[in-house]
Design a protein around this motif. Structure first.
Motif, PDB file in Angstrom:
ATOM      1  N   GLU A   1       7.903  72.451  28.027  1.00  0.00           N
ATOM      2  CA  GLU A   1       6.714  73.124  27.515  1.00  0.00           C
ATOM      3  C   GLU A   1       5.524  72.467  28.215  1.00  0.00           C
ATOM      4  O   GLU A   1       5.641  71.351  28.732  1.00  0.00           O
ATOM      5  CB  GLU A   1       6.622  73.009  26.000  1.00  0.00           C
ATOM      6  CG  GLU A   1       7.924  73.239  25.243  1.00  0.00           C
ATOM      7  CD  GLU A   1       8.597  74.587  25.506  1.00  0.00           C
ATOM      8  OE1 GLU A   1       7.952  75.483  26.077  1.00  0.00           O
ATOM      9  OE2 GLU A   1       9.766  74.733  25.123  1.00  0.00           O
TER      10      GLU A   1
ATOM     11  N   SER B   1       5.804  83.593  23.128  1.00  0.00           N
ATOM     12  CA  SER B   1       4.987  82.498  23.642  1.00  0.00           C
ATOM     13  C   SER B   1       3.894  82.185  22.639  1.00  0.00           C
ATOM     14  O   SER B   1       3.243  83.093  22.107  1.00  0.00           O
ATOM     15  CB  SER B   1       4.348  82.858  24.982  1.00  0.00           C
ATOM     16  OG  SER B   1       5.300  82.874  26.015  1.00  0.00           O
TER      17      SER B   1
ATOM     18  N   ARG C   1       7.292  79.337  32.878  1.00  0.00           N
ATOM     19  CA  ARG C   1       7.656  78.824  31.561  1.00  0.00           C
ATOM     20  C   ARG C   1       8.491  77.573  31.651  1.00  0.00           C
ATOM     21  O   ARG C   1       8.306  76.620  30.925  1.00  0.00           O
ATOM     22  CB  ARG C   1       8.429  79.905  30.797  1.00  0.00           C
ATOM     23  CG  ARG C   1       8.949  79.453  29.447  1.00  0.00           C
ATOM     24  CD  ARG C   1       9.570  80.612  28.714  1.00  0.00           C
ATOM     25  NE  ARG C   1      10.704  81.148  29.450  1.00  0.00           N
ATOM     26  CZ  ARG C   1      11.949  80.731  29.304  1.00  0.00           C
ATOM     27  NH1 ARG C   1      12.223  79.753  28.479  1.00  0.00           N
ATOM     28  NH2 ARG C   1      12.927  81.269  29.996  1.00  0.00           N
TER      29      ARG C   1
ATOM     30  N   ILE D   1       4.308  83.519  32.208  1.00  0.00           N
ATOM     31  CA  ILE D   1       5.245  83.597  31.089  1.00  0.00           C
ATOM     32  C   ILE D   1       6.421  84.434  31.558  1.00  0.00           C
ATOM     33  O   ILE D   1       6.266  85.608  31.928  1.00  0.00           O
ATOM     34  CB  ILE D   1       4.590  84.218  29.849  1.00  0.00           C
ATOM     35  CG1 ILE D   1       3.406  83.366  29.406  1.00  0.00           C
ATOM     36  CG2 ILE D   1       5.604  84.363  28.728  1.00  0.00           C
ATOM     37  CD1 ILE D   1       2.603  83.967  28.279  1.00  0.00           C
TER      38      ILE D   1
ATOM     39  N   THR E   1       7.265  78.680  25.271  1.00  0.00           N
ATOM     40  CA  THR E   1       7.899  79.997  25.282  1.00  0.00           C
ATOM     41  C   THR E   1       9.371  79.853  24.922  1.00  0.00           C
ATOM     42  O   THR E   1      10.047  78.946  25.404  1.00  0.00           O
ATOM     43  CB  THR E   1       7.765  80.664  26.660  1.00  0.00           C
ATOM     44  OG1 THR E   1       6.382  80.782  26.985  1.00  0.00           O
ATOM     45  CG2 THR E   1       8.415  82.032  26.680  1.00  0.00           C
TER      46      THR E   1
ATOM     47  N   SER F   1       7.170  78.856  18.448  1.00  0.00           N
ATOM     48  CA  SER F   1       7.778  79.869  19.324  1.00  0.00           C
ATOM     49  C   SER F   1       9.265  80.009  19.028  1.00  0.00           C
ATOM     50  O   SER F   1       9.817  81.116  19.074  1.00  0.00           O
ATOM     51  CB  SER F   1       7.547  79.531  20.798  1.00  0.00           C
ATOM     52  OG  SER F   1       8.298  78.404  21.211  1.00  0.00           O
TER      53      SER F   1
ATOM     54  N   ASP G   1       5.905  74.677  20.499  1.00  0.00           N
ATOM     55  CA  ASP G   1       7.343  74.735  20.702  1.00  0.00           C
ATOM     56  C   ASP G   1       8.063  75.157  19.426  1.00  0.00           C
ATOM     57  O   ASP G   1       8.879  76.090  19.421  1.00  0.00           O
ATOM     58  CB  ASP G   1       7.824  73.346  21.150  1.00  0.00           C
ATOM     59  CG  ASP G   1       9.210  73.348  21.769  1.00  0.00           C
ATOM     60  OD1 ASP G   1       9.817  74.424  21.902  1.00  0.00           O
ATOM     61  OD2 ASP G   1       9.684  72.254  22.128  1.00  0.00           O
TER      62      ASP G   1
ATOM     63  N   THR H   1      11.400  87.421  23.718  1.00  0.00           N
ATOM     64  CA  THR H   1      10.598  86.317  24.250  1.00  0.00           C
ATOM     65  C   THR H   1       9.340  86.174  23.416  1.00  0.00           C
ATOM     66  O   THR H   1       8.674  87.162  23.110  1.00  0.00           O
ATOM     67  CB  THR H   1      10.216  86.568  25.721  1.00  0.00           C
ATOM     68  OG1 THR H   1      11.404  86.650  26.514  1.00  0.00           O
ATOM     69  CG2 THR H   1       9.345  85.435  26.256  1.00  0.00           C
TER      70      THR H   1
ATOM     71  N   ILE I   1       1.209  75.404  25.851  1.00  0.00           N
ATOM     72  CA  ILE I   1       1.934  76.652  25.652  1.00  0.00           C
ATOM     73  C   ILE I   1       3.433  76.377  25.653  1.00  0.00           C
ATOM     74  O   ILE I   1       3.924  75.507  26.373  1.00  0.00           O
ATOM     75  CB  ILE I   1       1.576  77.703  26.726  1.00  0.00           C
ATOM     76  CG1 ILE I   1       2.113  79.075  26.316  1.00  0.00           C
ATOM     77  CG2 ILE I   1       2.074  77.302  28.110  1.00  0.00           C
ATOM     78  CD1 ILE I   1       1.543  80.235  27.132  1.00  0.00           C
TER      79      ILE I   1
END
Length: 285
Positions: free
Chosen positions: A183, A245, A5, A195, A215, A258, A255, A243, A213
């Motif tokens: 990210e 994602s 991550r 992740i 997280t 999340s 971003d 958490t 992606i």
């Protein structure tokens, strides 16, 4: 190649603080820093001269981004927070405002860049009853903030940086690229991505291909004398998930979502995703 991550697993042990490194006969890596995170770009098909020249352009773009959005050096955002006025915002600030508008609206206010004053108060162990509220910003002539209010785009800026670099590299003619600016953007060949939760434990591995992606883990960083989660909302709403994602075609969107989803109930997340059809929830714990 596997990415976590927040950490790029180097393809070579010969890494520089900033600049290109040769990771394999066909893969080159450029490293630097921006917005408080290590930035790593990996691409195939570039020779040493190409990656050096491209690295110069990457560094220049990151410097422009820092000059607009950084909270840790003289920047437009720092000037806005100190004076309450930004008469002529740069395109970087304008894009952050526009994206924040949509994120704020579609997350029921969970995404709110006006958290900065409350964040600082929390970090310094002071009272957190400070001005906040995205709707209170005056944008008739530039950007004006109410007295005592401050903005942060940290909930979306690292993803935005990854998007900008991916666009720059794509325009330079490279198609097989990974950008990790906190990210991750993966273009071309599929990439395994770990992740990682707030305890550094791998929660899941996915293959990322032509996708981004992001997280967020509120307790991955704790602030202030009370060791409070670094993601919170000034209106007092509770953290719902450890958490989260999110994948999307834009790292900035992933971003921001999340970040907001950490504060949202399951049915709220589901409703928000109907308004972002290109985004998907990868994990929540």
């Amino acid at each position: 190649m596997t990415l976590s991550r927040r950490r790029f697993i180097a393809l070579s042990a010969c890494a520089a603080v900033a600049g290109p490194t040769c990771a394999s006969p066909s893969t080159s890596v450029w490293r630097g820093r921006a917005l408080g995170a290590e930035v790593v770009v990996s691409l195939r098909g570039a020779n040493e001269r190409d990656i050096w020249r491209l690295g110069q352009r990457i560094a220049a773009q990151l410097d422009r981004l820092e000059s607009a959005l950084s909270l840790h050096r003289a920047s437009e955002l720092v000037r806005l927070n100190e004076t309450g006025l930004l008469a002529h915002p740069s395109p970087f600030i304008a894009e952050m405002i526009a994206l924040s508008d949509r994120l704020h609206a579609t997350t029921g206010g969970a995404f709110d860049p006006t958290v900065q004053s409350a964040w600082l108060a929390q970090a310094q162990g002071r009272r957190t009853d400070v001005p906040f509220g995205w709707s209170k910003i005056d944008r008739d002539r530039g950007i004006r903030l109410p007295e005592g209010m401050a903005l942060t785009f940290n909930g979306v800026a690292q993803g935005y940086a990854a998007d900008l670099l991916a666009e720059l590299i794509r325009e330079a003619g490279y198609q097989d690229v990974v950008v990790d600016a906190g990210e991750i953007v993966a273009m071309g060949q599929g990439l395994p991505v770990d992740i990682v939760g707030d305890d550094d434990r791998v929660l899941r591995q996915i293959v990322l291909r032509d996708r981004c992606i992001a997280t967020s883990s509120p307790r991955a960083t704790l602030i202030g004398p009370d060791a409070a989660p670094h993601i919170f909302h000034p209106d007092g709403r509770s953290i719902r998930w450890r958490t989260v994602s999110v994948a999307a075609s834009s790292a900035a969107v992933a971003d921001g979502l999340s970040t907001a989803f950490c504060l949202m109930q399951e049915h709220e997340i589901t409703e928000t995703l109907t308004q972002w059809p290109d985004a998907s929830l990868v994990l929540r714990t």
